[in-house]
Design an enzyme around this catalytic site. Structure first.
Site, short mmCIF file in Angstrom:
data_model
loop_
_atom_site.label_atom_id
_atom_site.label_comp_id
_atom_site.label_asym_id
_atom_site.label_seq_id
_atom_site.Cartn_x
_atom_site.Cartn_y
_atom_site.Cartn_z
CE1 TYR A 77 16.25 22.16 5.47
CE2 TYR A 77 15.91 22.14 3.20
CZ TYR A 77 15.40 22.17 4.36
OH TYR A 77 13.91 22.06 4.61
CG PHE A 129 2.47 -3.32 10.43
CD1 PHE A 129 2.78 -4.73 10.99
CD2 PHE A 129 3.08 -2.33 10.97
CE1 PHE A 129 3.20 -4.70 12.13
CE2 PHE A 129 3.71 -2.27 12.14
CZ PHE A 129 3.76 -3.33 12.89
CG ASP A 130 0.36 -2.00 14.03
OD1 ASP A 130 1.28 -2.16 13.15
OD2 ASP A 130 0.46 -1.73 15.22
CG ASP A 219 4.98 -2.17 3.93
OD1 ASP A 219 6.31 -2.55 4.14
OD2 ASP A 219 4.43 -1.77 4.74
CB ALA A 221 9.03 -3.38 5.96
CE LYS A 262 9.99 -2.51 10.52
NZ LYS A 262 9.20 -1.39 10.34
CG HIS A 453 -0.27 -2.37 20.25
ND1 HIS A 453 -0.99 -1.40 19.27
CD2 HIS A 453 1.01 -2.27 19.53
CE1 HIS A 453 -0.07 -1.12 18.19
NE2 HIS A 453 1.14 -1.62 18.50
#
Ligand code: F0G
Length: 462
Positions: A77, A129-130, A219, A221, A262, A453
């Site tokens: 843990y 990004f969304d 970000d 990714a 990614k 979407h």
């Protein structure tokens, strides 16, 4: 002739050891399957898809080294060895001393927006990004785009369409500094077509934000793909290694938020990483509250092990050369056939311009969604709409947003498909393009309140 920036074909730096069988379906079967899915590809069963280009997120193939590392997973843990390896890999590859794992990218976004965004704040970025936009709106903040104008013209050739319009940002900060808790730079810029940001732009951005004392968040990714573009397009970087470029990029960030599904070659995972302890202390409680204890953040020891190896593999120049050249190979096949695509082709996918492909379908009838549906019917290939359907509604006015870049995205998973698959994808689109006038648009029969979407239901316009 204008430089089109297509990257030429490169050799595949791996061979295939394990085979995953896929089911073949007929066009008549696919007509029925997509109708049952309410013309939303998120409702399809993956087994009914032949080539899945829905996303490059979590869909990559792991190496034998990653599979071997999985067997070393320490599932303690707190303080597990697997976490220490993960942290070391982030330190080696990205240069950050402080690391907080999260279950995936949006977990990291939830954590940092909770810690930093309050009602009425404005969060500037190149293009969020969304999920980032939705996390900001969830905390009652407002996202604002400062990407260069060239990004909004899908056919315009520019080497770094993810760049920030620095003077516009500076003017904005002069008036609104007090409402801005941080800036988010997304590398590469997914919403703009997987477009890179240049090192020069990162430096200029950093200087302006320092002047206004605004923290710079990245970000990351697709940080390695961004570094590859810098090496190949920005003068002064041709002789640097990918690792050197990545470290230089990261040296400008205060905090990075990453979806490790990614570029880091994981099937699941994410993290926040930062240079200083004050950010770590501010973010830590929200990781514990939402993700899990700070040495696992919702991930198993196995997943952390796979990511520690994947992070190193992601910086291999041979890997990146093949990966990006494969994406560009598909782009070139479509471009040679006259199919309108976003140019230059970005790092993780080819974006087909739905507005130009189906000029007779009004944007309210989701031309790029229509193309997504018809491509599935034609050839069993699943792409995804990045356009009007995904953009959703403005929370203030409730009106539909009309993105200027409205596309079908064909995102290529890493190390999964061959160039023969790419040729098959191109053939399907070419067939549709030949008879494009005969295709109809769609309308919504069910619309969820946010991230519509994913679960919208549609029907064909008669
Ligand atoms: N940031 C960027 C730039 C992304 O592309 C994504 C996910 C996220 C954050 C969120 O990460 O999925 O791990 O929670 N993009 C995927 C895509 C979904 O298909 O482009 P996540």
């Amino acid at each position: 002739m204008e430089k089109d920036y297509f990257i030429e074909r490169k050799p595949m730096p791996f061979r295939i050891k394990t085979v995953e069988h896929v089911k073949m379906t007929t066009k008549a079967e696919r007509e029925k399957l997509i109708a049952e899915a309410y013309y939303n590809v998120f409702n399809l069963k993956a087994r009914d898809v032949y080539i899945d280009l829905l996303t490059d997120s979590g869909t990559g193939a792991m190496s034998k080294e990653q599979w071997a590392a999985i067997m070393m997973g320490d599932e303690s843990y707190a303080g597990a060895d697997s976490f220490l390896k993960f942290k070391q890999a982030i330190n080696d590859v990205l240069g950050f001393d402080f690391v907080l794992p999260t279950h995936q990218g949006r977990g990291a976004e939830n954590v940092f927006t909770k810690a930093f965004v309050k009602e009425g704040d404005i969060i500037p970025g190149n293009m969020h990004f969304d999920t980032t936009e939705a996390q900001i709106e969830d905390k009652k903040g407002i996202g604002k785009e400062f990407v260069i104008d060239e990004a909004y013209d899908p056919q315009l050739i520019h080497p770094f369409k993810g760049n920030v319009n620095i003077s516009k940002l500076e003017q904005f900060l002069q008036k609104n500094r007090d409402k801005v808790p941080l800036f988010i730079l997304t590398v590469t810029c997914n919403s703009g077509g997987g477009q890179p940001v240049s090192m020069r732009n990162i430096k200029e951005l950093s200087a302006v934000l320092k002047k206004f004392e605004v923290p710079l968040f990245f970000d990351i990714a697709r940080f390695a793909e961004n570094a590859y573009f810098i090496k190949h397009r920005e003068s002064g970087y041709e002789n640097k290694t990918i690792s050197e470029i990545i470290l230089e990029m990261m040296s400008y960030a205060d905090v990075v938020s990453c979806s490790a599904k990614k570029d880091p070659l994981g099937n699941i995972g994410g993290f926040l990483a930062m240079r200083t302890e004050d950010y770590f202390d501010k973010l830590k409680p929200f990781v514990i509250l939402n993700e899990g204890f700070i040495t696992y953040g919702g991930l198993s020891g196995r997943a952390l092990e796979a990511l520690a190896v994947g992070l190193h593999e992601s910086t291999s120049e041979e890997h990146l050369a093949y990966r990006i050249s494969q994406v560009h190979y598909l782009g070139k096949l479509l471009d040679d056939a006259g199919i309108p695509i976003v140019k230059p082709v970005g790092g993780h996918g080819v974006f087909v311009d739905g507005l130009k492909f189906f000029p007779h379908i009004p944007q309210d009838n989701f031309p790029s969604q229509a193309l997504t549906v018809y491509l599935y019917i034609e050839s069993g290939v699943r792409g995804v709409e990045i356009g009007n359907l995904l953009a959703g509604r403005d929370p203030q006015t409730g009106k539909n947003r009309y993105p200027k870049v409205d596309t079908l995205r064909l995102a290529i998973p890493r190390r999964v498909y061959t160039n023969e698959h790419m040729e098959y994808v191109a053939e399907g689109l070419k067939k549709i393009y030949k008879d494009r006038e005969k295709y109809k648009g769609f309308e919504m029969v069910y619309e969820p309140p946010f991230l519509r979407h994913f679960s919208a239901k549609l029907k064909k316009v008669e």
